[in-house]
Design an enzyme around this catalytic site. Structure first.
Site, short mmCIF file in Angstrom:
data_model
loop_
_atom_site.label_atom_id
_atom_site.label_comp_id
_atom_site.label_asym_id
_atom_site.label_seq_id
_atom_site.Cartn_x
_atom_site.Cartn_y
_atom_site.Cartn_z
N ASP A 188 0.86 -1.20 0.00
CA ASP A 188 0.00 0.00 0.00
C ASP A 188 0.89 1.25 0.00
O ASP A 188 1.77 1.39 0.85
CB ASP A 188 -0.89 -0.02 1.25
CG ASP A 188 -1.95 1.08 1.23
OD1 ASP A 188 -3.13 0.75 1.45
OD2 ASP A 188 -1.61 2.25 1.01
N ASP A 192 -4.13 2.35 -4.90
CA ASP A 192 -2.73 2.34 -4.43
C ASP A 192 -2.41 1.11 -3.59
O ASP A 192 -1.49 1.13 -2.79
CB ASP A 192 -2.43 3.61 -3.63
CG ASP A 192 -2.97 3.55 -2.21
OD1 ASP A 192 -3.98 2.86 -1.99
OD2 ASP A 192 -2.35 4.16 -1.32
N GLU A 193 -3.20 0.05 -3.75
CA GLU A 193 -2.89 -1.13 -2.93
C GLU A 193 -3.19 -2.43 -3.68
O GLU A 193 -4.05 -2.47 -4.56
CB GLU A 193 -3.66 -1.11 -1.62
CG GLU A 193 -5.15 -1.10 -1.77
CD GLU A 193 -5.88 -1.19 -0.44
OE1 GLU A 193 -5.62 -2.14 0.32
OE2 GLU A 193 -6.72 -0.32 -0.19
#
Ligand code: TTP
Ligand code: MG
Length: 405
Positions: free
Chosen positions: A9, A104-105
């Protein structure tokens, strides 16, 4: 084979991208969310801003009060999307066993990987280095035997963290942590648990399953399992986002139906464009309304056939909005529209010339918008927006766009 799941992340994603694009912002409190004198919320606060207590979801007005010298900005979603693509591309070089879990992960399944490529922790160090050198930003990584423990592990030493929980250590790793660290415990659940005298994940895991089921229904069972480090969920491989939505908080509350419909149509256009850019279709349309008193409602409708045109999305959205608002004239603070239950294609009905013509027309509209800006082409229904909202970079500047939630 030992199961090794990695959760990666990026740290303060939107703010980090802003700091890379404008090095003057490095080391400074940066807030992505919009005008601090407006009524939106913080989408992302840099770690420097978090030292003042700022966090996602907080109203911008409160953020400004806590950290008056923070640099507030509206956000540049194209750059975030581009950075996200680079990030996912780096991960894909390590293994095809990836589940993208947001912009974003992502989760990576490294089971059986160690024999060929060495310890998972070494791989994590390599991934962090690649992200840092190619994007200039840091990511935090957790490695464990399940998704939930990997996710908790990636979060506890942010930013730039790396935590591996060895097989068998899951319960002792989780036990001392506050319950809010468990992904299934939201703020409301946390309050209820606190009232029950439960503060740590260990205490939660020791509660009788029957009590948790009685208090939280099926969710209680999930909490019980996660708190004990039990999570058999497999990775949903290659899954891209499961829903797409757009919402906006108005500068001033409004009960003007024509304006609300115009905004709903525009948000529906954006959702449709995003859906088509991924070559996908949706069966479920959802609208969200938040009234001035913060009461929020969502309404959904599932269609028999999947759709991707703004006309189809808006028509269902409008139907839901009309039904939700009824004769209420209460002012509205926020509206949003989203699609879910996504599919990668539809079966074209034979001899359906209308569908074919529509898809060609929409394709042409998408191209014009791509080239000349989104607002260069639109339906009459969005005219009230043309008059009320400034255009920036070919898009209407609505207050507090939230691309993800
Ligand atoms: P997160 O990974 O949840 O948060 P983050 O990357 O900002 O911070 P952290 O270091 O704790 O991981 O979300 C990724 C991005 O998604 C975030 O930068 C902005 C966006 N986002 C919103 O737009 N609204 C929200 O409420 C949240 C939580 C995130
Ligand atoms: Mg993040």
């Amino acid at each position: 084979m030992i199961t090794r799941i990695m959760h990666v992340d990026i740290d303060s994603f939107f703010a980090s991208v802003e700091q890379v694009m404008n090095p003057d912002l490095k080391g400074k409190p940066v807030v992505v969310g919009g005008d601090p004198n407006g009524r939106g919320v913080v989408a992302c606060a840099s770690y420097e801003a978090r030292e003042y207590g700022l966090k996602a979801g907080m109203s911008l007005a409160v953020a400004k009060r806590l950290c008056p010298h923070a640099i507030f900005m509206g956000g540049d979603f194209r750059s975030y999307r581009d950075a996200s693509k680079v990030f996912m591309g780096i991960l894909a070089e390590y293994t095809p066993e990836i589940e993208s879990a947001g912009i974003d992960e992502a989760y990576l399944d490294l089971s059986g990987f160690e024999v060929l490529y060495g310890p998972a922790k070494e791989t994590a160090i390599g991934i962090k280095r690649r992200i840092n050198s190619e994007l200039g930003i840091t990511a935090s990584i957790g490695i464990a035997s399940s998704k939930v423990v990997a996710k908790v592990a990636s979060d506890i030493y942010k930013p730039d963290g790396l935590v591996e929980v060895l097989p068998g250590d899951e319960p002792s790793f989780l036990a001392p942590l506050p319950v809010a660290k468990l992904p299934c415990v939201g703020s409301k659940t946390e309050v209820i648990l606190k009232r029950m005298g439960i503060k740590t994940i260990g205490e939660l895991g020791r509660l009788p399953l029957s009590l948790l089921k009685q208090s939280f229904g099926v969710h209680g069972e999930v909490m019980y399992r996660y708190a004990n480090g039990i999570d058999c969920r497999k990775l949903a491989l290659n899954s891209s986002r499961k829903s797409i939505s757009r919402e906006t908080t108005f500068n001033e509350n409004t009960a003007d139906r024509i304006y609300l419909n115009a905004v709903l149509h525009y948000l529906g256009e954006k959702v449709g464009a995003s859906l088509r850019s991924q070559g996908r279709y949706a069966k479920c349309i959802t609208i969200k309304v938040r009234y001035a008193d913060f009461e929020s409602i969502t309404r959904s409708h599932t269609l028999r056939d999947a759709v991707n045109t703004e006309k189809d999305i808006y028509e269902v959205g409008r139907f839901l909005l009309d039904r939700a608002l009824g004769h209420r004239t209460a002012p509205v603070r926020l509206i949003g529209i989203g699609v879910s239950n996504l599919t990668d294609g539809i079966q074209l009905k034979m001899f359906d010339h209308y569908q074919e013509t529509m898809s060609r027309l929409i394709g042409a509209i998408d191209k014009i918008r791509d080239r000349h800006g989104f607002t260069t082409i639109g339906v009459g229904r969005t005219l009230p927006l043309k008059m009320a909202s400034p255009v920036k970079n070919g898009r209407y500047r609505l207050e507090t766009r939230s691309p993800l939630y």
